[in-house]
Design a protein around this motif. Structure first.
Motif, PDB file in Angstrom:
ATOM      1  N   PRO A  73      92.055  19.504  42.441  1.00 12.19           N
ATOM      2  CA  PRO A  73      90.899  20.377  43.025  1.00 12.19           C
ATOM      3  C   PRO A  73      91.264  21.864  43.006  1.00 12.19           C
ATOM      4  N   SER A  74      92.610  22.147  42.410  1.00 11.76           N
ATOM      5  CA  SER A  74      92.957  23.516  42.042  1.00 11.76           C
ATOM      6  C   SER A  74      92.417  23.903  40.811  1.00 11.76           C
ATOM      7  N   ASN A  75      92.260  22.825  39.904  1.00 14.06           N
ATOM      8  CA  ASN A  75      91.290  23.290  38.508  1.00 14.06           C
ATOM      9  C   ASN A  75      90.033  23.725  38.733  1.00 14.06           C
ATOM     10  N   ARG A  76      89.840  24.636  37.523  1.00 17.00           N
ATOM     11  CA  ARG A  76      88.086  25.123  38.081  1.00 17.00           C
ATOM     12  C   ARG A  76      87.324  23.998  37.698  1.00 17.00           C
ATOM     13  N   VAL A  77      87.392  23.056  36.805  1.00 14.98           N
ATOM     14  CA  VAL A  77      86.665  21.797  36.563  1.00 14.98           C
ATOM     15  C   VAL A  77      87.545  20.678  37.163  1.00 14.98           C
ATOM     16  N   TYR A  78      87.123  19.940  38.072  1.00 14.83           N
ATOM     17  CA  TYR A  78      87.883  18.548  38.324  1.00 14.83           C
ATOM     18  C   TYR A  78      86.934  17.707  38.942  1.00 14.83           C
ATOM     19  N   ALA A  79      87.344  16.409  39.282  1.00 15.85           N
ATOM     20  CA  ALA A  79      86.470  15.430  39.559  1.00 15.85           C
ATOM     21  C   ALA A  79      87.014  14.994  41.172  1.00 15.85           C
ATOM     22  N   LEU A  80      86.204  14.524  41.881  1.00 12.10           N
ATOM     23  CA  LEU A  80      86.544  14.064  43.270  1.00 12.10           C
ATOM     24  C   LEU A  80      85.838  12.851  43.882  1.00 12.10           C
ATOM     25  N   GLU A  81      86.751  11.823  43.809  1.00  8.85           N
ATOM     26  CA  GLU A  81      86.273  10.580  44.471  1.00  8.85           C
ATOM     27  C   GLU A  81      85.801  10.460  45.671  1.00  8.85           C
ATOM     28  N   HIS A  82      84.774   9.851  45.903  1.00  3.75           N
ATOM     29  CA  HIS A  82      83.992   9.743  47.490  1.00  3.75           C
ATOM     30  C   HIS A  82      83.289   8.336  47.587  1.00  3.75           C
ATOM     31  N   THR A  83      82.434   8.261  48.463  1.00  6.20           N
ATOM     32  CA  THR A  83      81.624   7.189  48.740  1.00  6.20           C
ATOM     33  C   THR A  83      80.363   7.565  49.235  1.00  6.20           C
ATOM     34  N   VAL A  84      79.391   6.788  48.767  1.00  5.09           N
ATOM     35  CA  VAL A  84      78.043   7.084  49.182  1.00  5.09           C
ATOM     36  C   VAL A  84      77.433   5.700  49.796  1.00  5.09           C
ATOM     37  N   PRO A  85      76.427   5.911  50.757  1.00  2.00           N
ATOM     38  CA  PRO A  85      75.875   4.894  51.468  1.00  2.00           C
ATOM     39  C   PRO A  85      74.938   4.058  50.513  1.00  2.00           C
ATOM     40  N   SER A  86      74.752   2.545  50.551  1.00  2.00           N
ATOM     41  CA  SER A  86      73.796   1.832  49.833  1.00  2.00           C
ATOM     42  C   SER A  86      73.610   0.776  50.689  1.00  2.00           C
ATOM     43  N   PRO A  87      72.318   0.034  50.192  1.00  2.00           N
ATOM     44  CA  PRO A  87      71.677  -1.152  50.964  1.00  2.00           C
ATOM     45  C   PRO A  87      72.992  -2.432  51.159  1.00  2.00           C
ATOM     46  N   ALA A  88      73.798  -2.195  50.206  1.00  2.00           N
ATOM     47  CA  ALA A  88      75.075  -3.148  50.290  1.00  2.00           C
ATOM     48  C   ALA A  88      76.220  -2.622  51.012  1.00  2.00           C
ATOM     49  N   GLY A  89      76.397  -1.494  51.643  1.00  2.00           N
ATOM     50  CA  GLY A  89      77.237  -0.796  52.116  1.00  2.00           C
ATOM     51  C   GLY A  89      77.654   0.413  51.210  1.00  2.00           C
ATOM     52  N   ARG A  90      78.767   0.806  51.479  1.00  2.00           N
ATOM     53  CA  ARG A  90      79.432   2.033  50.889  1.00  2.00           C
ATOM     54  C   ARG A  90      79.870   1.720  49.663  1.00  2.00           C
ATOM     55  N   ILE A  91      79.359   2.501  48.541  1.00  2.00           N
ATOM     56  CA  ILE A  91      79.837   2.293  47.298  1.00  2.00           C
ATOM     57  C   ILE A  91      80.737   3.552  46.626  1.00  2.00           C
ATOM     58  N   PRO A  92      81.447   3.416  45.622  1.00  2.00           N
ATOM     59  CA  PRO A  92      82.286   4.425  45.231  1.00  2.00           C
ATOM     60  C   PRO A  92      81.424   5.412  44.265  1.00  2.00           C
ATOM     61  N   ALA A  93      81.675   6.783  44.527  1.00  2.00           N
ATOM     62  CA  ALA A  93      80.821   7.840  43.547  1.00  2.00           C
ATOM     63  C   ALA A  93      81.997   8.713  43.077  1.00  2.00           C
ATOM     64  N   SER A  94      81.787   9.648  42.229  1.00  2.00           N
ATOM     65  CA  SER A  94      82.610  10.808  41.726  1.00  2.00           C
ATOM     66  C   SER A  94      81.901  12.059  41.380  1.00  2.00           C
ATOM     67  N   LEU A  95      82.206  13.061  41.969  1.00  2.00           N
ATOM     68  CA  LEU A  95      81.732  14.123  41.974  1.00  2.00           C
ATOM     69  C   LEU A  95      82.370  15.085  40.860  1.00  2.00           C
ATOM     70  N   LEU A  96      81.686  15.629  39.907  1.00  2.00           N
ATOM     71  CA  LEU A  96      81.967  16.548  39.018  1.00  2.00           C
ATOM     72  C   LEU A  96      82.076  18.118  39.513  1.00  2.00           C
ATOM     73  N   HIS A  97      82.793  18.697  39.776  1.00  2.00           N
ATOM     74  CA  HIS A  97      82.676  20.175  40.511  1.00  2.00           C
ATOM     75  C   HIS A  97      82.956  21.172  39.609  1.00  2.00           C
TER      76      HIS A  97
END
Length: 467
Positions: A73-97
């Motif tokens: 997160p200290s980088n100017r451009v970084y990736a951040l893992e998180h989860t998002v809801p779906s019909p089958a439950g929460r699934i992984p996602a990645s945010l490019l910031h």
């Protein structure tokens, strides 16, 4: 019942083998650029989200150079893992910031999970800013004038000049135009010099700044300057007497319109004889400042002559309109002139029309058809799916009328309306065939799959009995 258990396990393994790749797919959310600015402004903050499809996925981002983007997160451009809801439950996602985008961030970013990947095309521009632009200038006839344009942005802009949306090419006419561009710490400065001004040089001049970061990442903006050339009124179709035909007691509109700057004022007269003029009251004249016209409505009862005067501080022009009573429409013809709309955002000037295509048609009118009111003709030279400016004028043995007010038309393909219904039927037939073929394919593969299950079941039962 062991054979049933083995059968279920076998079918599940086949299903996993066929559809395993689909369960690991990734999807990148579309970048929501502002409609009028299809780019990210340098220095702004943005994020791109990539979603997986199964709980066990591992998702990563790579930059345009193919390097993995770290989750720091200290980088100017970084990736951040998180989860998002779906019909089958929460699934992984990645945010490019991006904390603050730069021009170097432009390129294709890839979100990947196993063999599945999706992409996002990033465009970053520091949009051009115009400075010290005069929106309207006025100059005298015969003089020269220089229009200046100061533009600053990153990438450095490339400057073009246009007149009434027509590009002015450097070196095209050195006796008329001179282009000059210089670079300073404050941006690009471009100038357009116009020599020996004529009334035709009046119009809208545009300074266009084009920025190109990459072949896919481009942006352009422009600013307009209106040039007014002071000159006496001019009748576009000349000062010759215009013949106007009408039947007895018919009301006729006489339209007087002259080009001049400042805009001329109009007066109408009844020409009793060579030495006697009677002026009409202004209440009898319909003035339209936007269209720059003065319309006098008269009734045909004899052959009369009317005079229109257009005047400003630089001079005066006069034109006679001769009213001729007739019982039939004189035989004659008409001329059609057209120009591509793409070259003219506004109505073309008389000088622009000089380069237009001209089509001449004749139509005989006999005394047996006194109610003739028009003619239909086909312009075969028009390009399909193109728009045109079109104007028309008619002629007969007594003379030629003025050009009509230009209108825009769209060119259609030949017999387009007539072919519309058959095309619909053809499409319907093709769709029916497609549906029939699709249903046939589904039935075939369904039977094939069911037959395969029965064969596997039979083999399993045979093996179990042998054991």
């Amino acid at each position: 019942m062991k054979w049933l258990f083995y059968l279920i396990v076998l079918v599940y393994m086949l299903y996993r083998a066929v559809y395993a790749k689909e369960t690991n797919r990734v999807t990148v959310d579309k970048i929501d650029y502002y409609r009028k600015s299809p780019f990210w402004k340098a220095g702004s903050r943005h994020s791109i989200n990539c979603k997986g499809s199964s709980k066990s996925q591992k998702i990563e981002w790579t930059d345009p150079a193919g390097k993995a983007i770290k989750q720091i997160p200290s980088n100017r451009v970084y990736a951040l893992e998180h989860t998002v809801p779906s019909p089958a439950g929460r699934i992984p996602a990645s945010l490019l910031h991006f904390k603050s985008v730069t021009l170097d961030d432009t390129g294709l970013y890839t979100c990947r999970s196993g063999d599945s990947s999706d992409h996002a095309e990033v465009c970053v521009i520091d949009p051009v800013v115009f400075k010290n632009i005069r929106t309207e200038v006025t100059a005298d006839l015969g003089r020269s004038i220089t229009l200046n344009c100061h533009a600053k942005g990153n990438p450095e802009p490339r400057i073009q000049w246009k007149r009434n949306d027509n590009l002015i090419n450097e070196g095209e006419d050195d006796t008329k135009y001179k282009l000059n561009t210089k670079f300073s710490s404050d941006g690009f400065e471009s100038s357009l010099t116009i020599f020996s001004l004529t009334s035709e040089d009046s119009g809208l001049y545009s300074c266009v700044a084009i920025q190109e970061n990459t072949e896919q990442c481009k942006h352009s903006n422009y600013v307009n300057t209106t040039l007014n050339v002071n000159h006496a009124p001019i009748f576009e179709d000349g000062n010759d007497t215009e013949l106007v035909y009408g039947r007895f007691n018919q009301s006729i509109n006489l339209v007087c319109s002259a080009r001049g700057y400042p805009a001329p004022t109009y007066r109408w007269f009844s020409n009793i004889n060579d030495s006697t003029l009677i002026e009409f009251d202004k209440k009898q004249i319909e003035f339209n400042q936007e269209a720059n016209t003065a319309i006098l409505t008269v009734t045909v009862n004899q052959t009369e002559t009317f005079k229109c005067s257009a005047k400003n501080e630089y001079g005066e022009a006069e034109k006679d309109f001769k009213l001729v009573e007739t019982t039939t429409n004189p035989a004659g013809g008409f001329e059609i002139q057209y120009l591509h709309v793409s070259g003219f955002k506004e109505e073309p000037s008389e000088n622009d029309w000089k380069n237009g295509e001209l089509v001449t048609k004749e139509f005989p009118i006999s005394d047996d058809d006194p109610d003739f009111k028009g003619s239909i003709t086909k312009l075969s030279e028009l390009e399909k799916n193109m728009n045109y400016w079109v104007r028309i004028r008619v002629s007969n043995s007594a003379g030629v009328s003025t050009w009509s007010t230009p209108i825009q038309i769209g060119a259609l393909t030949e017999n387009e309306d007539l072919q519309e219904e058959p095309q619909d039927e053809e499409i319907s037939t093709e769709r029916s065939k497609s549906i029939a073929v699709g249903n046939s394919d589904v039935t075939f593969y369904g039977i094939f799959f069911a037959g395969g299950i029965l064969v596997v079941a039979a083999v399993c039962m045979f093996v179990m009995r042998m054991v």
